[in-house]
Design a protein around this motif. Sequence first.
Motif, short mmCIF file in Angstrom:
data_model
loop_
_atom_site.label_atom_id
_atom_site.label_comp_id
_atom_site.label_asym_id
_atom_site.label_seq_id
_atom_site.Cartn_x
_atom_site.Cartn_y
_atom_site.Cartn_z
N GLY A 1 12.34 -63.64 62.22
CA GLY A 1 11.87 -62.31 62.63
C GLY A 1 10.40 -62.12 62.31
N LEU A 2 10.00 -62.55 61.13
CA LEU A 2 8.59 -62.46 60.75
C LEU A 2 7.73 -63.31 61.67
CD1 LEU A 2 6.38 -61.50 58.83
CD2 LEU A 2 6.99 -63.39 57.31
N ALA A 3 8.17 -64.52 61.97
CA ALA A 3 7.41 -65.40 62.87
C ALA A 3 7.26 -64.77 64.25
CB ALA A 3 8.09 -66.76 62.98
N THR A 4 8.30 -64.13 64.73
CA THR A 4 8.24 -63.47 66.03
C THR A 4 7.23 -62.33 66.02
OG1 THR A 4 10.55 -64.03 66.48
CG2 THR A 4 9.60 -62.22 67.76
N ARG A 5 7.25 -61.53 64.96
CA ARG A 5 6.28 -60.42 64.86
C ARG A 5 4.85 -60.93 64.75
NH1 ARG A 5 10.25 -58.70 61.42
NH2 ARG A 5 8.95 -58.94 59.56
N LEU A 6 4.65 -62.04 64.05
CA LEU A 6 3.31 -62.61 63.91
C LEU A 6 2.74 -63.03 65.27
CD1 LEU A 6 3.62 -64.83 60.72
CD2 LEU A 6 2.28 -62.74 60.98
N MET A 7 3.59 -63.55 66.12
CA MET A 7 3.15 -64.01 67.43
C MET A 7 2.64 -62.85 68.30
SD MET A 7 3.48 -67.25 67.33
CE MET A 7 3.33 -67.74 69.02
N GLU A 8 3.06 -61.64 68.00
CA GLU A 8 2.70 -60.48 68.81
C GLU A 8 1.41 -59.80 68.34
OE1 GLU A 8 6.21 -58.17 68.30
OE2 GLU A 8 7.42 -59.48 69.57
N LEU A 9 0.83 -60.24 67.22
CA LEU A 9 -0.32 -59.56 66.64
C LEU A 9 -1.64 -60.11 67.15
CD1 LEU A 9 0.89 -59.47 62.96
CD2 LEU A 9 0.95 -57.60 64.59
N GLY A 10 -2.71 -59.31 67.00
CA GLY A 10 -4.07 -59.78 67.25
C GLY A 10 -4.55 -60.60 66.06
N LEU B 1 25.85 -70.31 52.36
CA LEU B 1 25.54 -70.44 53.79
C LEU B 1 25.13 -69.10 54.39
CD1 LEU B 1 28.32 -72.91 55.00
CD2 LEU B 1 25.84 -73.31 54.95
N GLN B 2 25.82 -68.03 54.02
CA GLN B 2 25.47 -66.70 54.51
C GLN B 2 24.06 -66.31 54.05
OE1 GLN B 2 26.91 -64.85 56.74
NE2 GLN B 2 25.36 -63.26 56.54
N GLU B 3 23.77 -66.58 52.80
CA GLU B 3 22.45 -66.27 52.26
C GLU B 3 21.37 -67.07 52.99
OE1 GLU B 3 20.28 -66.92 48.03
OE2 GLU B 3 22.29 -66.04 47.94
N ALA B 4 21.65 -68.34 53.27
CA ALA B 4 20.69 -69.18 54.00
C ALA B 4 20.47 -68.65 55.41
CB ALA B 4 21.18 -70.62 54.04
N ARG B 5 21.53 -68.21 56.08
CA ARG B 5 21.41 -67.65 57.43
C ARG B 5 20.57 -66.37 57.43
NH1 ARG B 5 27.24 -68.75 57.77
NH2 ARG B 5 27.44 -70.76 58.81
N GLU B 6 20.79 -65.53 56.43
CA GLU B 6 20.02 -64.28 56.33
C GLU B 6 18.55 -64.57 56.06
OE1 GLU B 6 22.04 -62.07 53.29
OE2 GLU B 6 23.78 -61.66 54.57
N THR B 7 18.27 -65.52 55.19
CA THR B 7 16.88 -65.90 54.90
C THR B 7 16.22 -66.45 56.15
OG1 THR B 7 17.41 -66.35 52.59
CG2 THR B 7 15.41 -67.36 53.46
N GLU B 8 16.92 -67.33 56.85
CA GLU B 8 16.38 -67.89 58.09
C GLU B 8 16.11 -66.79 59.11
OE1 GLU B 8 17.36 -71.08 61.65
OE2 GLU B 8 18.89 -70.69 60.13
N GLU C 1 8.67 -66.55 46.60
CA GLU C 1 10.10 -66.85 46.67
C GLU C 1 10.42 -68.31 46.37
OE1 GLU C 1 11.96 -65.41 50.25
OE2 GLU C 1 10.90 -63.49 50.12
N GLY C 2 9.37 -69.12 46.21
CA GLY C 2 9.59 -70.53 45.91
C GLY C 2 10.10 -71.32 47.10
N VAL C 3 9.81 -70.84 48.31
CA VAL C 3 10.25 -71.52 49.53
C VAL C 3 9.53 -72.86 49.65
CG1 VAL C 3 10.25 -71.37 52.06
CG2 VAL C 3 10.77 -69.35 50.68
N VAL C 4 8.33 -72.94 49.10
CA VAL C 4 7.54 -74.17 49.10
C VAL C 4 7.15 -74.48 47.65
CG1 VAL C 4 6.66 -73.89 51.46
CG2 VAL C 4 5.41 -72.87 49.54
N PRO C 5 6.78 -75.72 47.35
CA PRO C 5 6.33 -76.05 46.00
C PRO C 5 5.10 -75.21 45.61
CG PRO C 5 6.72 -78.05 47.27
CD PRO C 5 6.83 -76.89 48.23
#
Length: 174
Positions: free
Chosen positions: A25-34, A13-20, A52-56
């Motif tokens: 954080g990455l999604a937030t930074r992407l929203m701020e870019l040109g 669960l801790q690992e899942a929280r850290e990954t999330e 990372e195998g997050v998707v097939p």
Amino acid sequence: MKKTGDSELTLALQEARETEARWRGLATRLMELGDDAMDAQLLVAFRAAREEGVVPPDAGFFLVAHILTAMADEAIAEDPRVRRLARELDQMEHEYGVGDGVWHDGEETPPEEWEALCAVYEAACDEARATFFRAYGEEDMARLYLEDRVCFHRRFESGRRFFHGLPMLPEHLH
């Protein structure tokens, strides 16, 4: 035995929280870019998801191929060979009185030299896309794009369906 299970669950669960948290954080930074920076960051994010195998595997292929194809299509116009061939096509179409490469008279077939030049132009665009893929470190993707387009499209479509469902219309495929 139960304590081991609880500690493993707590760790997972801790690992899942850290990954999330990293992905949010990455999604937030992407929203701020040109736009250009966003494309580069999306590529980084999509590659990370694939690696990372997050998707097939095919979904990861789709993510990377989709952004790279969009980026390549914008850059293709700068390729000297593609530009030269585009000018030749425009000139030939102008000489034949054709607009936008569309032959308006359904009974008149396009001249063979025009069809041959179109084939050379399309091949040059394909080579430019593959070169773009290689420049961004996607050698296998470039090889598939040039040598096994059926496999490239199968993987692309399989990955696209993972996210979007319904099949893509043939006119949207390269």
